[in-house]
Design a protein around this motif. Sequence first.
Motif, PDB file in Angstrom:
ATOM      1  N   PHE A   1     -29.403  63.448  13.324  1.00  0.00           N
ATOM      2  CA  PHE A   1     -28.392  63.709  12.308  1.00  0.00           C
ATOM      3  C   PHE A   1     -29.074  63.682  10.943  1.00  0.00           C
TER       4      PHE A   1
ATOM      5  N   THR B   1     -24.536  53.483  14.910  1.00  0.00           N
ATOM      6  CA  THR B   1     -24.998  54.399  13.864  1.00  0.00           C
ATOM      7  C   THR B   1     -26.330  53.930  13.291  1.00  0.00           C
TER       8      THR B   1
ATOM      9  N   ARG C   1     -26.904  69.819   8.675  1.00  0.00           N
ATOM     10  CA  ARG C   1     -25.902  69.076   7.884  1.00  0.00           C
ATOM     11  C   ARG C   1     -24.928  68.347   8.801  1.00  0.00           C
TER      12      ARG C   1
ATOM     13  N   ARG D   1     -27.407  62.684   8.067  1.00  0.00           N
ATOM     14  CA  ARG D   1     -26.852  61.587   7.289  1.00  0.00           C
ATOM     15  C   ARG D   1     -26.163  60.606   8.226  1.00  0.00           C
ATOM     16  N   TYR D   2     -26.042  59.367   7.762  1.00  0.00           N
ATOM     17  CA  TYR D   2     -25.463  58.301   8.587  1.00  0.00           C
ATOM     18  C   TYR D   2     -24.511  57.470   7.739  1.00  0.00           C
TER      19      TYR D   2
ATOM     20  N   THR E   1     -23.565  64.761  10.171  1.00  0.00           N
ATOM     21  CA  THR E   1     -23.469  63.354   9.779  1.00  0.00           C
ATOM     22  C   THR E   1     -22.852  62.559  10.920  1.00  0.00           C
TER      23      THR E   1
ATOM     24  N   ALA F   1     -20.310  63.236   3.784  1.00  0.00           N
ATOM     25  CA  ALA F   1     -20.700  64.191   4.826  1.00  0.00           C
ATOM     26  C   ALA F   1     -20.617  65.628   4.347  1.00  0.00           C
TER      27      ALA F   1
ATOM     28  N   LEU G   1     -19.058  66.341  10.521  1.00  0.00           N
ATOM     29  CA  LEU G   1     -19.045  64.881  10.591  1.00  0.00           C
ATOM     30  C   LEU G   1     -18.619  64.461  11.985  1.00  0.00           C
TER      31      LEU G   1
ATOM     32  N   TRP H   1     -20.860  59.002  11.836  1.00  0.00           N
ATOM     33  CA  TRP H   1     -20.050  57.909  11.297  1.00  0.00           C
ATOM     34  C   TRP H   1     -19.640  56.987  12.431  1.00  0.00           C
TER      35      TRP H   1
END
Length: 276
Positions: free
Chosen positions: A178, A167, A154, A180-181, A156, A274, A60, A158
């Motif tokens: 990335f 973001t 993987r 994930r956000y 993320t 995350a 993360l 933030w």
Amino acid sequence: MTSLGKVGPDHARRQAELRIFETGAPSHDLSRKVVAVGPGYRLFIATPRGRPPAAGWPVLYMLDGNAAFDFLTPGHLATVPGLMIVGIGYDTERQFARELRTRDFTAPDGPGDGLRPDHVHEGRVAGGAAIFHDRLTGPLRDAAEQGLPVDPARRTLWGHSFGGLFTLYALLARPGAFARYAAISPSIWWDEDLIRRVAQAAAPASLPLLVALGDREKRSGSDGPPPDGPAPATMQFISDLASHPGHRAQVHVLQGHIHIQTLAGSFPLALPFAAG
């Protein structure tokens, strides 16, 4: 005319105590680095102590790392013992570097456009998100992950406030950097046209997005009592985003939270998001 002396909320001038580096954390090893790129950045790194998965740790990345790690506790880390966390901060003793984050976290007017005067904060420069994104995914990420087993599938991102705005820019303009956000109390008010400028030009991306915001937030320096409900501009942005293929957000309204409180208030949501 805006005074350039004492402007912004009190927390914007607060020193970062970073007590977690004094107490330590049973679940993670903690380290720090300074990276001499651009204005100079500080990296705050929490590396799991257990055996990494075969593909490496999920990681993360947290913008405003000085503040993020100031609020992060060993208890937070204990909930995600298999998640590596990297704070991307500035080379300052404060929680926030207001002028630098305004420049780094705000999007250009269009493709190829460069820096410009901030239309809200007199004396600040804006529009450097594309430049910062290259730093983030280049030398800063290289320095953070050097010698560590990280799963590149993987990662993320933030961000809180202007970091949340960045973001969303990263998700819309540079999908794929990335997996994930997590956009926390994104400063949509600064750039309500972002989705129209960026989302329609970007390739559709079906990427997990978490948005969290408080129901008592108001802009710094604005008059009157805190509102009773989440920011309408942010909720409209989320609604508009849903009309673009592949973009769906999970939205959390943090009850009773003012703006600064949503930073740490998002941790119980963002950390497992995350790590998942």
